[in-house]
Design an enzyme around this catalytic site. Structure first.
Site, PDB file in Angstrom:
ATOM      1  N   GLU A  76       0.822  -1.218   0.000  1.00 56.55           N
ATOM      2  CA  GLU A  76       0.000   0.000   0.000  1.00 56.55           C
ATOM      3  C   GLU A  76       0.854   1.266   0.000  1.00 56.55           C
ATOM      4  O   GLU A  76       0.554   2.224  -0.723  1.00 56.55           O
ATOM      5  CB  GLU A  76      -0.921   0.003   1.230  1.00 56.55           C
ATOM      6  CG  GLU A  76      -1.791   1.242   1.302  1.00 56.55           C
ATOM      7  CD  GLU A  76      -2.527   1.364   2.624  1.00 56.55           C
ATOM      8  OE1 GLU A  76      -3.416   2.214   2.705  1.00 56.55           O
ATOM      9  OE2 GLU A  76      -2.182   0.617   3.554  1.00 56.55           O
ATOM     10  N   ASP A  77       1.917   1.293   0.812  1.00 60.01           N
ATOM     11  CA  ASP A  77       2.628   2.552   1.070  1.00 60.01           C
ATOM     12  C   ASP A  77       4.015   2.654   0.454  1.00 60.01           C
ATOM     13  O   ASP A  77       4.683   3.669   0.624  1.00 60.01           O
ATOM     14  CB  ASP A  77       2.757   2.769   2.593  1.00 60.01           C
ATOM     15  CG  ASP A  77       1.400   2.988   3.245  1.00 60.01           C
ATOM     16  OD1 ASP A  77       0.478   3.430   2.541  1.00 60.01           O
ATOM     17  OD2 ASP A  77       1.267   2.707   4.451  1.00 60.01           O
TER      18      ASP A  77
END
Length: 705
Positions: A76-77
């Site tokens: 996700e990051d």
């Protein structure tokens, strides 16, 4: 931040055969991917995944779950991808990381319909691998522990989401310790003053009474030593939020609140549990109604324990929970017990129950309910305590707290619920809205032909019952609409001297882009499609003008010029219904509906019958029709009923209260409508109001014709 060696040591404390190389590679990969990223607190971001992994080691979870915690934010990051994680760590871990990523992206605190749709996705993800939600819960727990670094509005949003979704979910998964901590951390954000007030009162109580936890713990140990029972005793004050909730639920001040202390007695075997119960009840007076045996009747999440509340020192109530060590492990770990390791082997605890069965019961209904209904079901399933009741044969039915005999009936089988007419609880006939209590025996009395009523929606509490009632009401509405549509369509065909047939209806359905003739009739009956529209598409050459206004003083065809007439009050015929006239000497003609029972007395007097039909076109709203309406006794309901009728361009000419009960009113409402379609539009509007229990058109044979 916990370093790599410490993390591996934490895992190897319960799993000496742990794959240290796998954890090492994941640790270094996660640190590299998050390099340069910072949390809002100013700490390196990677401190968060490591802390989540450490929380999961407390639950003695497998290597794959620990590695997933270390990597759960990489896809996700960071620039990491699913493909790369799969190549480096295998498909199992890649699927888990991807599952956590998808859960993180769900907006669970959004609008109701969006929230319900996301809840579906949440439960579908959980049903594939429950370890996904274990990582997500640990992730939320660490975020709540460090929430003070967020903006105040963000703190409030996360705290509400945690209180409404993640805390109940943790409890439903059997991880009660996590639920309590999540609730208390949220409580600190949402109502800091109330929490501080509870803590201050606790401090004051301790000054006045001393350390009651230590004293009562010693008292219990003394009694167990006398009975030669080997067991460990632990005591604690309950969490501030738990106390606050009890104060709100019971509307009590802190000084009047009982059992704010909890004690656990943990022994070796089940027989000792009941011996300890006897010792405690022999020494202290048991509080009536505060005993629960979750050993003989476990909760759905596998929880087993005996709960009893007794009068301790100085009359203080204390709750004592008694369980074996194996039961305690499951009660603490909940669903995590399925992946727990000890000495390198998966622990096989005989009391562990797979919560996937609960998830399956939810997901199997995903396609049967709309968004709002599904959300309601999820909350009912997750946010309630349980009661256990018995069938006459001794089978146990587990229900949420506050459930009624109707919930019990639907829990047995949908067919039993649909045909339920009354119930006996412990041999005594009770109303269907009676709230059931633990240990009661319930007998359902059913009758052939009985169908669910709209008022039942306000009686039941379980998602299963609400879903079944909604489905039955939809089916009943459709059948009623089809029957009414048949009458309206037949009347429309008669007005143009055409015969209604299945072929004609099928043709009209095709021309109007309706699936079939049954759906066509249902739409006519539901006032979604006027019956005259069918005539217009089939017989445009004879169809009456749509906008033609009927002359008010001559709406009936078949009367002699200037022949007086009036509508029979017994059946109140309306335009759109088949009618017949009965002549009275010196009084003209009285018009009845063709199916009016009052016509039976004129069967042998055929000379008095007059063949009539209503003038085609738009009638004025001057025709009275009486309705028999039962509504719940709630503030503003009568005004709401009048508003609904007025919004459908119908006028109320009379309103009489015919019966009054503590919970329901019965009314006779006389309305002025154009025709039978207009009346049906009014009745449909009233039927959809949840506080309207019953509605029917009145046919009063005692009224003069």
């Amino acid at each position: 931040m916990i370093d790599l060696d410490d993390l591996i040591a934490l895992v190897r404390n319960y799993n000496p055969r742990s794959d240290a190389d796998l954890i090492t590679r994941a640790y270094h990969y996660g640190a590299r991917m998050h390099d340069g990223q910072m949390r809002q607190s100013g700490e390196p971001y990677f401190t968060h995944p490591v802390a989540v992994a450490a929380i999961l080691t407390e639950q003695q979870l497998d290597d794959a779950t620990i590695v997933t915690a270390l990597l759960h934010d990489t896809i996700e990051d960071t620039k990491s991808t699913y493909v790369e994680v799969e190549r480096l760590f295998g498909t199992d871990i890649a699927e888990l990381v991807d599952g956590v990523t998808k859960l993180t992206n769900l907006e669970l605190s959004s609008t109701q319909s969006k929230q319900a749709d996301n809840f579906r996705k949440l439960f579908m993800a959980m049903s594939k691998d429950l370890r996904v939600i274990l990582v997500k819960l640990a992730d939320r727990l660490h975020n709540m522990r460090t929430i003070r670094s967020m903006r105040p509005e963000k703190q409030a949003q996360k705290a509400r989401e945690t209180m409404e979704i993640f805390a109940p979910l943790a409890g439903r998964m059997g991880m009660q310790w996590m639920r309590e901590e999540l609730e208390d951390l949220s409580f600190r954000v949402l109502n800091a003053e109330a929490r501080k007030s509870i803590i201050r009162r606790f401090i004051t109580l301790q000054r006045e009474t001393g350390d009651l936890v230590h004293t009562i713990t010693a008292d219990i140990r003394t009694e167990l030593d006398k009975a030669a029972i080997d067991a460990a005793v632990y005591g604690r004050a309950k969490k501030p939020y738990s106390i606050w909730r009890k104060m709100q639920e019971k509307d009590l001040a802190f000084s009047r609140l009982s059992d704010i202390y909890g004690f656990r007695v943990i022994c070796e075997n089940e027989a000792d549990c009941y011996r300890i119960l006897g010792v405690i009840h022999h020494r202290w007076k048991a509080v009536p109604g505060r005993f629960k045996d979750y050993i003989s009747q476990p909760k759905q999440n596998g929880y087993r324990s005996i709960h009893t509340t007794v009068q301790g020192r100085d009359g203080k109530r204390v709750e004592v929970q008694i369980r074996t060590r194996q039961m305690h492990e499951v009660n603490e770990a909940g669903v995590a017990a399925h992946w727990a390791y000890r000495e390198g082997k998966r622990v096989k605890n005989p009391f562990a129950v797979d919560p996937a069965k609960w998830l399956a019961s939810l997901t199997e209904r995903l396609d049967e309910e709309d968004h709002v209904a599904f959300m309601e079901t999820v909350k009912l399933e997750m946010y309630t305590d349980q009661v256990f009741c018995f069938t006459p044969k001794g089978d146990v039915i587990q229900l949420p707290k506050g459930a009624t005999p109707l919930d019990f009936a639907f829990a047995i089988h949908t067919r039993v619920g649909n045909s339920c007419v009354s119930a006996k609880v412990d041999g005594i006939r009770v109303p269907l809205w009676t709230r059931l209590r633990n240990g009661q025996s319930v007998e359902i009395i059913s009758a052939e032909g009985q169908r669910p009523q709209a008022a039942w929606m306000d009686i039941v509490t379980t998602g299963r019952a609400k879903t079944a009632i909604r489905r039955a009401l939809r089916e009943d509405d459709r059948s009623r609409f089809v029957r009414l549509g048949q009458e309206l369509a037949r009347s429309a065909f008669d007005q143009v001297d055409r015969k209604m047939s299945d072929k004609a209806l099928r043709t009209a359905a095709r021309m109007l882009a309706v699936p079939d003739e049954v759906e066509l009739l249902a739409r006519i009956g539901a006032a979604e499609l006027p019956a005259r529209r069918v005539i217009e598409v089939l017989y445009p050459e004879v169809a009456p003008p749509t906008e033609a206004e009927v002359i008010q003083n001559r709406p009936v065809v078949g009367l002699a010029p200037d022949q007086p007439y009036r509508r029979a009050q017994c059946c109140q015929p309306l335009p759109g219904e088949r009618i017949v006239g009965i002549t009275y000497r010196g009084q003209g003609v009285v018009i009845h509906t063709i199916d009016c029972p009052a016509l039976e007395e004129f069967e042998s007097q055929s000379e008095r019958w007059v063949d009539l039909h209503w003038q085609a076109g738009r009638h004025a709203p001057i025709h009275n029709a009486a309705l028999d309406v039962t509504i719940s006794n709630d503030a503003g309901m009568l005004g709401r009923i009048c508003t609904l009728i007025g919004e459908r361009a119908a006028n109320i000419s009379d309103l009489v209260l015919t019966d009054r009960k503590p919970d329901f009113y019965r009314l006779m409402i006389e309305t002025e409508v154009r025709d039978v379609e207009h009346l049906h539009l009014v009745m449909t509007a009233l039927e959809t109001e949840s506080h309207v229990a019953q509605i029917a058109r009145m046919r009063d044979l005692n009224r003069k014709p």
